[in-house]
Design a protein around this motif. Structure first.
Motif, PDB file in Angstrom:
ATOM      1  N   ILE A   1       0.839  -1.209   0.000  1.00  0.00           N
ATOM      2  CA  ILE A   1       0.000   0.000   0.000  1.00  0.00           C
ATOM      3  C   ILE A   1       0.872   1.257   0.000  1.00  0.00           C
ATOM      4  O   ILE A   1       0.602   2.202  -0.746  1.00  0.00           O
ATOM      5  CB  ILE A   1      -0.941  -0.005   1.226  1.00  0.00           C
ATOM      6  N   VAL A   2       1.901   1.257   0.819  1.00  0.00           N
ATOM      7  CA  VAL A   2       2.786   2.428   0.896  1.00  0.00           C
ATOM      8  C   VAL A   2       3.461   2.668  -0.452  1.00  0.00           C
ATOM      9  O   VAL A   2       3.535   3.803  -0.923  1.00  0.00           O
ATOM     10  CB  VAL A   2       3.831   2.243   2.027  1.00  0.00           C
ATOM     11  N   GLN A   3       3.899   1.600  -1.100  1.00  0.00           N
ATOM     12  CA  GLN A   3       4.536   1.761  -2.402  1.00  0.00           C
ATOM     13  C   GLN A   3       3.528   2.203  -3.464  1.00  0.00           C
ATOM     14  O   GLN A   3       3.799   3.088  -4.269  1.00  0.00           O
ATOM     15  CB  GLN A   3       5.212   0.470  -2.832  1.00  0.00           C
ATOM     16  N   LYS A   4       2.354   1.600  -3.444  1.00  0.00           N
ATOM     17  CA  LYS A   4       1.326   1.894  -4.447  1.00  0.00           C
ATOM     18  C   LYS A   4       0.817   3.330  -4.346  1.00  0.00           C
ATOM     19  O   LYS A   4       0.684   4.022  -5.349  1.00  0.00           O
ATOM     20  CB  LYS A   4       0.162   0.911  -4.255  1.00  0.00           C
ATOM     21  N   HIS A   5       0.523   3.776  -3.150  1.00  0.00           N
ATOM     22  CA  HIS A   5      -0.127   5.081  -2.986  1.00  0.00           C
ATOM     23  C   HIS A   5       0.839   6.239  -2.763  1.00  0.00           C
ATOM     24  O   HIS A   5       0.479   7.392  -2.979  1.00  0.00           O
ATOM     25  CB  HIS A   5      -1.127   5.025  -1.829  1.00  0.00           C
TER      26      HIS A   5
ATOM     27  N   TYR B   1       7.964   8.352   8.194  1.00  0.00           N
ATOM     28  CA  TYR B   1       8.819   7.556   7.304  1.00  0.00           C
ATOM     29  C   TYR B   1       8.577   7.946   5.848  1.00  0.00           C
ATOM     30  O   TYR B   1       9.524   8.180   5.087  1.00  0.00           O
ATOM     31  CB  TYR B   1       8.517   6.072   7.521  1.00  0.00           C
ATOM     32  N   ILE B   2       7.310   8.026   5.457  1.00  0.00           N
ATOM     33  CA  ILE B   2       6.963   8.379   4.078  1.00  0.00           C
ATOM     34  C   ILE B   2       7.443   9.790   3.749  1.00  0.00           C
ATOM     35  O   ILE B   2       8.046  10.024   2.697  1.00  0.00           O
ATOM     36  CB  ILE B   2       5.435   8.253   3.864  1.00  0.00           C
ATOM     37  N   GLU B   3       7.183  10.726   4.641  1.00  0.00           N
ATOM     38  CA  GLU B   3       7.578  12.116   4.388  1.00  0.00           C
ATOM     39  C   GLU B   3       9.099  12.248   4.271  1.00  0.00           C
ATOM     40  O   GLU B   3       9.586  12.998   3.429  1.00  0.00           O
ATOM     41  CB  GLU B   3       7.039  13.019   5.504  1.00  0.00           C
ATOM     42  N   GLN B   4       9.840  11.505   5.100  1.00  0.00           N
ATOM     43  CA  GLN B   4      11.305  11.553   5.019  1.00  0.00           C
ATOM     44  C   GLN B   4      11.798  10.977   3.700  1.00  0.00           C
ATOM     45  O   GLN B   4      12.716  11.520   3.085  1.00  0.00           O
ATOM     46  CB  GLN B   4      11.928  10.779   6.181  1.00  0.00           C
ATOM     47  N   ARG B   5      11.200   9.888   3.242  1.00  0.00           N
ATOM     48  CA  ARG B   5      11.614   9.278   1.973  1.00  0.00           C
ATOM     49  C   ARG B   5      11.246  10.168   0.790  1.00  0.00           C
ATOM     50  O   ARG B   5      11.992  10.254  -0.172  1.00  0.00           O
ATOM     51  CB  ARG B   5      10.975   7.902   1.790  1.00  0.00           C
ATOM     52  N   LEU B   6      10.102  10.825   0.864  1.00  0.00           N
ATOM     53  CA  LEU B   6       9.684  11.713  -0.223  1.00  0.00           C
ATOM     54  C   LEU B   6      10.556  12.970  -0.277  1.00  0.00           C
ATOM     55  O   LEU B   6      10.788  13.521  -1.352  1.00  0.00           O
ATOM     56  CB  LEU B   6       8.205  12.104  -0.061  1.00  0.00           C
ATOM     57  N   ALA B   7      11.030  13.396   0.876  1.00  0.00           N
ATOM     58  CA  ALA B   7      11.848  14.609   0.944  1.00  0.00           C
ATOM     59  C   ALA B   7      13.267  14.362   0.450  1.00  0.00           C
ATOM     60  O   ALA B   7      13.955  15.283   0.028  1.00  0.00           O
ATOM     61  CB  ALA B   7      11.884  15.142   2.370  1.00  0.00           C
ATOM     62  N   GLY B   8      13.678  13.108   0.528  1.00  0.00           N
ATOM     63  CA  GLY B   8      14.975  13.026   0.105  1.00  0.00           C
ATOM     64  C   GLY B   8      15.858  11.959  -0.031  1.00  0.00           C
ATOM     65  O   GLY B   8      16.904  11.952  -0.446  1.00  0.00           O
TER      66      GLY B   8
END
Length: 84
Positions: A49-53, A77-84
């Protein structure tokens, strides 16, 4: 829509959580066990789900285990990965 709000909605939809509304999921509620009641099979689906959305890959469960504790930890976790 914030990451937390989207997470709650996709969890309910993709995991078919019946009789649960997004506002009933507290940001610090445990996702597994006595919290939201997810199990180990749900953990695997949650990674998908995290990967898909969100386009964020959780490569292994050792890395993901701390993130999969609550809505707050997973959103961070998601916000940190999206940021960088």
């Amino acid at each position: 829509m914030s990451v937390k709000e989207k997470l709650k909605r996709v969890l309910i939809e993709d995991l078919n959580l019946e009789d649960v509304e997004p506002d009933e999921i507290d940001d610090d509620m445990a996702l597994f066990g006595e919290g939201l009641g997810l199990d180990s099979l749900d953990a695997v689906e949650l990674v998908v789900i995290v990967q898909k959305h969100f386009g964020v890959e959780i490569k292994d469960m050792e890395e993901g285990r701390p993130a999969l504790q609550t809505i707050n930890t997973l959103a961070k976790y998601i916000e940190q990965r999206l940021a960088g």
